[in-house]
Design a protein around this motif. Sequence first.
Motif, PDB file in Angstrom:
ATOM      1  N   MET A  42       0.863  -1.170   0.000  1.00 37.31           N
ATOM      2  CA  MET A  42       0.000   0.000   0.000  1.00 37.31           C
ATOM      3  C   MET A  42       0.903   1.225   0.000  1.00 37.31           C
ATOM      4  SD  MET A  42      -2.498   1.494   3.014  1.00 37.31           S
ATOM      5  CE  MET A  42      -3.912   0.458   2.699  1.00 37.31           C
ATOM      6  N   GLN A  44       1.819   4.814   1.006  1.00 38.09           N
ATOM      7  CA  GLN A  44       1.325   5.655   2.110  1.00 38.09           C
ATOM      8  C   GLN A  44       0.298   6.630   1.544  1.00 38.09           C
ATOM      9  OE1 GLN A  44       4.063   7.333   5.048  1.00 38.09           O
ATOM     10  NE2 GLN A  44       3.051   9.307   4.712  1.00 38.09           N
ATOM     11  N   PRO A  45      -0.926   6.617   2.091  1.00 42.85           N
ATOM     12  CA  PRO A  45      -1.971   7.477   1.525  1.00 42.85           C
ATOM     13  C   PRO A  45      -1.685   8.954   1.746  1.00 42.85           C
ATOM     14  CG  PRO A  45      -2.797   6.276   3.448  1.00 42.85           C
ATOM     15  CD  PRO A  45      -1.419   5.796   3.190  1.00 42.85           C
ATOM     16  N   SER A  47      -4.302  11.026   1.355  1.00 39.92           N
ATOM     17  CA  SER A  47      -5.607  11.438   1.844  1.00 39.92           C
ATOM     18  C   SER A  47      -5.865  10.819   3.220  1.00 39.92           C
ATOM     19  CB  SER A  47      -6.689  10.968   0.857  1.00 39.92           C
ATOM     20  OG  SER A  47      -7.963  10.993   1.441  1.00 39.92           O
ATOM     21  N   ALA A  51      -7.174   5.080   0.559  1.00 38.48           N
ATOM     22  CA  ALA A  51      -5.857   4.561   0.190  1.00 38.48           C
ATOM     23  C   ALA A  51      -6.058   3.487  -0.869  1.00 38.48           C
ATOM     24  CB  ALA A  51      -5.147   3.978   1.414  1.00 38.48           C
ATOM     25  N   GLU A 114     -11.498   2.591   1.843  1.00 40.20           N
ATOM     26  CA  GLU A 114     -12.326   3.777   2.043  1.00 40.20           C
ATOM     27  C   GLU A 114     -12.697   3.915   3.514  1.00 40.20           C
ATOM     28  OE1 GLU A 114     -15.553   3.367  -0.772  1.00 40.20           O
ATOM     29  OE2 GLU A 114     -14.166   2.685  -2.307  1.00 40.20           O
ATOM     30  N   LYS A 119      -4.700   6.615   9.403  1.00 39.78           N
ATOM     31  CA  LYS A 119      -3.912   6.813   8.190  1.00 39.78           C
ATOM     32  C   LYS A 119      -2.620   5.999   8.308  1.00 39.78           C
ATOM     33  CE  LYS A 119      -2.074  10.474   5.276  1.00 39.78           C
ATOM     34  NZ  LYS A 119      -1.940  11.930   5.140  1.00 39.78           N
ATOM     35  N   PRO A 147       4.733   7.098  -0.624  1.00 38.74           N
ATOM     36  CA  PRO A 147       3.617   7.449  -1.519  1.00 38.74           C
ATOM     37  C   PRO A 147       3.928   7.288  -3.007  1.00 38.74           C
ATOM     38  CG  PRO A 147       3.889   9.128   0.167  1.00 38.74           C
ATOM     39  CD  PRO A 147       5.046   8.176   0.302  1.00 38.74           C
TER      40      PRO A 147
END
Length: 155
Positions: A42, A44-45, A47, A51, A114, A119, A147
């Motif tokens: 993943m 790093q989001p 938002s 993610a 979602e 985070k 990210p």
Amino acid sequence: MRRSAPAAAVLAGALALAGCGTYSGPGSGGGKAELSVGSAYMPQPVSDEMAAGFLTISNKGGAADELTSVTSDVAGQVTVHETVGSAMQEVTRLEIPAHGRLVLKSGGNHLMFEKLKRKPKEGQTVSVELRFAHSGPVTVEMPVKPPTYTPATGH
């Protein structure tokens, strides 16, 4: 040329048996899916709300399966998205072909996390449970990468 009824029955039976085992789809009895998961990550989001997640599901078995749902402790909801051309849409399932793989990657099919409960930060891991139409669930520990991370191999 005239054939006797018993010879015709034997020929018909032989032809029927010759076709057995050629279809290996779900429920065919021609095998089963043998799933494994790799290359999970993943980014790093950026938002606080959403993610993305990426991974590869390999199937070494003789029957196809389908990814039908995903859950994670980090998100209120995880959805599966398919990308066709430049359009992304939520789907209820994605096929994992027999002797093939399903690749979820940036710019292609992917997972959307979602309603994030927290985070995720680079260096942490996110637990994800994958559910399938025919196989048992698989839990994956997905590392959180920078990210802008792009895998060198695996996709």
